[in-house]
Enzyme design. Structure first.
Site: not given
Length: 263
Positions: A31, A62, A84, A86-87, A114, A202-203, A226, A238
């Protein structure tokens, strides 16, 4: 280990479109880090949407394109955007970039992401070389998360040495893989810190695991974009990801170029 049939079909399509049969290095851009594509010389890009059997990136930051070109005389394949779980993609599909890198016989794979900082010593903008993964929340029946590479720590040390030679300050730490898509709660972050996690994202864990299974030399770098929930009183947003990536893009590019050359 054999690759899915659709990987051969994708490679055939790309080679017919002008991609070389063999590529020296591959980079998966996380990201906000897609700007690295601008560093690639003699670049040619193709949108994921134009590639048969290719998933689509739907997350902000992305761009969703595949870039081929050169960095300091070495051929490079860059994935500007990832897919991802979650997608809605199966773990087996999220590792397609690793499988395609294997099909192009790359010598090295550099994975970036990220991540939210859990370690209280970390600051936004830090680059963390991943030397360990926590992924214990997933059932062992998930094939993309089965194995781990015994050489991973040695690879991380090699990256650390290259960064030091480039006068680039880095952290080394443990990445906790969360399914997402929501940011973690303050309570979860406190628990993750006690477990030894330094950053959360998350990756990357499925990709590193697939690289190990396929025998692809791989390293992973997190940009701390962050502070995770509870580390500060600020609400997570984000937009922080893009801001942190923009501030660090030149250092990140210098490190990735060094890894393409030396790793």
């Amino acid at each position: 280990m054999s690759l899915p049939d659709y990987i051969d079909e994708i490679k055939k399509f790309l080679v017919e479109d002008g991609f070389p049969e063999q590529i020296d290095a591959a980079v998966i851009l996380g990201s906000g880090l897609g700007g690295f594509g601008d560093e690639i010389e003699q670049a040619d890009s193709i949108p994921y949407a134009d590639i048969p059997s290719f998933p689509q990136s739907t997350v902000e930051g992305h761009s969703g394109s595949l870039i081929v070109g050169e960095i300091e005389g070495k051929s490079v394949l860059a994935f500007s955007g990832r897919f991802h779980h979650y997608e809605g993609y199966a773990f087996a599909k999220t590792v397609l970039p690793v499988q395609l890198a294997k099909a192009f016989e790359v010598d090295k794979l550099i994975i970036s992401n990220a991540a939210g900082g859990i370690n209280l010593r970390y600051r936004v903008g830090d680059l963390m070389i991943i030397d360990g993964i926590i992924k214990q929340f997933f059932m062992v029946s998930e094939p993309a998360l089965h194995t781990w590479d015994s050489n991973f720590e040695a690879y991380a040390q090699e990256v650390k040495t290259i960064a030091r030679d480039l006068n680039i300050e880095t952290q080394m730490g443990t990445y906790l893989f969360a399914k997402g898509p929501h940011y973690e709660s303050k309570a979860e972050i406190r628990a993750f810190r006690k477990m030894g996690a330094d950053a959360v994202g998350m990756s990357t864990a499925p990709e590193l695991t697939e690289a190990a299974k396929l025998g692809v030399k791989a390293a992973a770098i997190s940009l701390i974009t962050n502070a995770a929930a509870g580390v500060t009183d600020q609400k997570l947003d984000h937009s922080e990801v893009k801001e942190a990536a923009d501030q660090k893009k030149h250092v990140f590019a210098r490190l990735v170029k060094g890894l393409i050359r030396e790793f």
